[in-house]
Motif scaffolding. Structure first.
Motif, PDB file in Angstrom:
ATOM      1  N   MET A  20       0.845  -1.170   0.000  1.00  0.00           N
ATOM      2  CA  MET A  20       0.000   0.000   0.000  1.00  0.00           C
ATOM      3  C   MET A  20       0.892   1.236   0.000  1.00  0.00           C
ATOM      4  N   ASN A  21       0.607   2.160  -0.883  1.00  0.00           N
ATOM      5  CA  ASN A  21       1.420   3.357  -1.004  1.00  0.00           C
ATOM      6  C   ASN A  21       0.670   4.547  -0.416  1.00  0.00           C
ATOM      7  N   GLU A  34      -2.265  -5.363  -2.559  1.00  0.00           N
ATOM      8  CA  GLU A  34      -1.113  -6.143  -2.117  1.00  0.00           C
ATOM      9  C   GLU A  34       0.109  -5.673  -2.883  1.00  0.00           C
ATOM     10  N   GLU A  35       1.166  -5.371  -2.154  1.00  0.00           N
ATOM     11  CA  GLU A  35       2.395  -4.902  -2.795  1.00  0.00           C
ATOM     12  C   GLU A  35       3.276  -6.089  -3.150  1.00  0.00           C
ATOM     13  N   VAL A  67      -6.239  -0.062  -1.200  1.00  0.00           N
ATOM     14  CA  VAL A  67      -5.586  -1.108  -0.430  1.00  0.00           C
ATOM     15  C   VAL A  67      -5.306  -2.258  -1.390  1.00  0.00           C
ATOM     16  N   ASN A 107      -0.519  -2.255   6.199  1.00  0.00           N
ATOM     17  CA  ASN A 107      -0.240  -3.521   5.509  1.00  0.00           C
ATOM     18  C   ASN A 107      -0.595  -4.716   6.386  1.00  0.00           C
ATOM     19  N   THR A 167       2.420   2.856   7.430  1.00  0.00           N
ATOM     20  CA  THR A 167       2.353   1.993   6.253  1.00  0.00           C
ATOM     21  C   THR A 167       2.418   0.521   6.658  1.00  0.00           C
ATOM     22  N   GLU A 168       3.299   0.190   7.598  1.00  0.00           N
ATOM     23  CA  GLU A 168       3.416  -1.194   8.057  1.00  0.00           C
ATOM     24  C   GLU A 168       2.157  -1.635   8.798  1.00  0.00           C
ATOM     25  N   TYR A 193      -8.036   3.390   7.179  1.00  0.00           N
ATOM     26  CA  TYR A 193      -7.874   2.130   6.447  1.00  0.00           C
ATOM     27  C   TYR A 193      -9.153   1.793   5.681  1.00  0.00           C
ATOM     28  N   ALA A 239      -4.331  -5.027   6.310  1.00  0.00           N
ATOM     29  CA  ALA A 239      -4.722  -5.579   5.012  1.00  0.00           C
ATOM     30  C   ALA A 239      -4.471  -7.089   4.965  1.00  0.00           C
ATOM     31  N   ALA A 240      -3.348  -7.526   5.510  1.00  0.00           N
ATOM     32  CA  ALA A 240      -3.036  -8.956   5.528  1.00  0.00           C
ATOM     33  C   ALA A 240      -4.012  -9.712   6.427  1.00  0.00           C
TER      34      ALA A 240
END
Length: 147
Positions: A1-2, A127-128, A125, A67, A63-64, A116, A70-71
């Motif tokens: 995610m940026n 996946e990177e 959102v 992420n 950001t972490e 979020y 999101a996970a």
């Protein structure tokens, strides 16, 4: 995610996408309603990429945290930011077990979850892919195009 161009503007609801920087400020687009606004340099503005959460070991970038949410949610919506404070803090403990309980408040967790869910609703959102994989795949794609 940026989160590089995502802004939070004090006194304004929601999040904004940085569009253009000008001499006197910048132009931002609301993620809530898509309206563009001009923001002066005097406004209190925070880039989401610059925000961190206190942990006992130091600070963890937002950001972490995003992420990790999101996970956990498999890129879906997280719990509502309107949940009870105890539920919100328990949720953060699942995401970030070592967050500093004395310096991170339920209001902070509400903001994170609200942000979020807003980003997820707007399709931001994602996946990177790891950078190494992207760099390896790029030359292969170029070779195929040249043939």
């Amino acid at each position: 995610m940026n989160l590089e161009k995502i802004l939070s503007i004090s006194g304004k609801p929601g999040l904004y996408l940085l569009k253009v920087q000008t001499r006197t400020g910048f132009l931002a687009e609301s993620l809530l309603d898509g309206k563009k606004i001009t923001v002066s340099l005097k406004s209190n503005v925070s880039l989401l990429s610059e925000i961190s959460i206190y942990t006992y070991d130091g600070e963890k970038p937002l950001t972490e945290i995003m992420n990790a949410i999101a996970a956990k949610e498999k890129l879906g919506q997280a719990i509502s930011h309107k949940e009870d404070n105890a539920v919100l803090l328990a949720y953060l403990r699942e995401i970030l077990p070592d967050y500093d309980e004395e310096r991170v408040y339920a209001s902070d967790v509400k903001k994170i979850l609200n942000w979020y869910n807003l980003l997820q609703a707007k399709g931001l959102v994602v996946e990177e892919a790891p950078a190494a994989v992207e760099n390896q795949e790029a030359p292969a794609a170029e070779v195929e195009v040249e043939k």
